[in-house]
Enzyme design. Sequence first.
Site, PDB file in Angstrom:
ATOM      1  N   ASP A   1      -2.284  -4.863   0.228  1.00 25.09           N
ATOM      2  CA  ASP A   1      -1.764  -6.108   0.799  1.00 25.09           C
ATOM      3  C   ASP A   1      -2.458  -6.504   2.093  1.00 25.09           C
ATOM      4  O   ASP A   1      -2.732  -7.693   2.320  1.00 25.09           O
ATOM      5  CB  ASP A   1      -0.250  -6.035   0.986  1.00 25.09           C
ATOM      6  CG  ASP A   1       0.219  -4.817   1.766  1.00 25.09           C
ATOM      7  OD1 ASP A   1      -0.612  -4.006   2.227  1.00 25.09           O
ATOM      8  OD2 ASP A   1       1.451  -4.658   1.900  1.00 25.09           O
TER       9      ASP A   1
ATOM     10  N   GLN B   1       0.820  -1.208   0.000  1.00 24.79           N
ATOM     11  CA  GLN B   1       0.000   0.000   0.000  1.00 24.79           C
ATOM     12  C   GLN B   1       0.858   1.264   0.000  1.00 24.79           C
ATOM     13  O   GLN B   1       2.041   1.239   0.331  1.00 24.79           O
ATOM     14  CB  GLN B   1      -0.917   0.015   1.232  1.00 24.79           C
ATOM     15  CG  GLN B   1      -2.010  -1.038   1.173  1.00 24.79           C
ATOM     16  CD  GLN B   1      -3.033  -0.841   2.267  1.00 24.79           C
ATOM     17  OE1 GLN B   1      -3.001  -1.514   3.276  1.00 24.79           O
ATOM     18  NE2 GLN B   1      -3.960   0.075   2.058  1.00 24.79           N
ATOM     19  N   HIS B   2       0.214   2.360  -0.401  1.00 29.27           N
ATOM     20  CA  HIS B   2       0.711   3.733  -0.247  1.00 29.27           C
ATOM     21  C   HIS B   2       1.773   4.159  -1.258  1.00 29.27           C
ATOM     22  O   HIS B   2       2.032   5.352  -1.391  1.00 29.27           O
ATOM     23  CB  HIS B   2       1.291   3.988   1.155  1.00 29.27           C
ATOM     24  CG  HIS B   2       0.475   3.481   2.286  1.00 29.27           C
ATOM     25  ND1 HIS B   2      -0.866   3.762   2.425  1.00 29.27           N
ATOM     26  CD2 HIS B   2       0.805   2.696   3.358  1.00 29.27           C
ATOM     27  CE1 HIS B   2      -1.326   3.182   3.523  1.00 29.27           C
ATOM     28  NE2 HIS B   2      -0.329   2.524   4.094  1.00 29.27           N
TER      29      HIS B   2
END
EC number: 2.7.1.17
Length: 489
Positions: free
Chosen positions: A246, A71-72
């Site tokens: 995830d 992520q991110h």
Amino acid sequence: MALVAGVDSSTQSCKIVIRDAQTGALVRQARASHPDGTEIHPEHWWTALGEAIESAGGLEDVAALAVGGQQHGMVVLDADGEVIRPALLWNDTRSAAAADELIRELGDGDEEAGRRAWAQAIGSVPVASLTITKLRWLADHEPDNAARIAAICLPHDWLTWRLSGAARLEDLVTDRSDASGTGYFDSQANAYRRDLLALALRRSVEEAEAIILPRVAGPHEEAGRGGGQVLGRDLSHLVLGPGCGDNAGAALGLGLAPGRTSVSLGTSGVVAAVSATPTHDASGLVTGFADATGAYLPLACTLNASRILDAAARLLRVDYAELDRLALAAEPGAAGLVHVPYLEGERTPNLPHATGALTGMTLASLTPENYARAAVEGLLCLMGACLDAVRAQGVEITEVSLVGGSVRSSAVRRLAPAVLGVPVEAPEPGEYVADGAAKQAAWVLAGGDEPPAWQLAGVERLEAEPHTAVRTAYDRAAADVAAAYGARA
């Protein structure tokens, strides 16, 4: 027999599993490594995905595929669809100051008001991990690159887009779980917050409206088809799922339900709990993410997890089996030795510039056995503090599923129920993010309101009397570190 594939494009590697769509039985799997670092060009992910597909025997007999991803990660594209600069990953903390700025700005200079406003707007308070803080860093430190942005996406969005063979930025697709980790998406309204994106990039809302963001697909909506010439293969037969972040992928792979929470011990440590209702934690300890089924995924994440054990083994010059033996040879509490393992800064609590601490050192306590024990207890106490933060948001936690690379440690498994204070289930080591993505792909094929009910194999159930004194000593030492670095309780 219909087959489905799930991909986990993580920080360290790309994993692919191919499973029976109906039963979930594993047919084959493979992996390929990613380069180290917190700043990675996405082409490395694409290369690794191709290598993993090749090692797994291709996708010719696979009906559907979905991608779970870290992520991110900030992937910025220009008008031609080219990557503008290497992606800043979740564990890149250079945007810590940007997070503080954004909090104050939304609160008109008042930090407390800003925290409340962010928590209400997106369910989370910005920290260095979130994409929105990386965009502010880009705007301030690389304004020329920021000015070239035509589209912004996340690692799993970009990989799905590339698999589709799409050339248009408008064909980018994401899902609600990954979008909820950007900092500019409201998972309750299921809508992007262009005003917050504009704030991050120091642009007008009108200018932010012109930036292409991925379409947010439903949990089991078909996101597209594979391309006719992708990675040297014809993937036009392949149905693509929307993918997921995830953490949401792991929750789906584990079949989490209210009361049953996962503790994942990988590069980062993650506590994730499925909830029917959203959370809005103004302290920032708990991020109010969405899951991959349409519910919510309150989550607390650490920057430090498996590398705590890596560092201990390296310092003691032992392998992991010997580290386990040493840790289990010591008594609970390690004779007073307490390890607060903020080895690369920390996210929960939000201490991006902190260092770790080792307290209670005496001639009696400073032994290899006690140091090994303190490292394992420090890791588990850190995760216990994350469990407490999630509980404080009204989320019930009655048992824990323990997953991730560090679960291979016998010391971690043996000590977990005592330190965490709840029964622990440890499934066989597996690729649960990739499994969740594969389950999503099967769901896209089958339709219906619920994902397939695949059974987990080889679950070990562990129980023990709580070691409350261990947590008490750790909490005291952690509070001292937090006070030194100005953390928020």
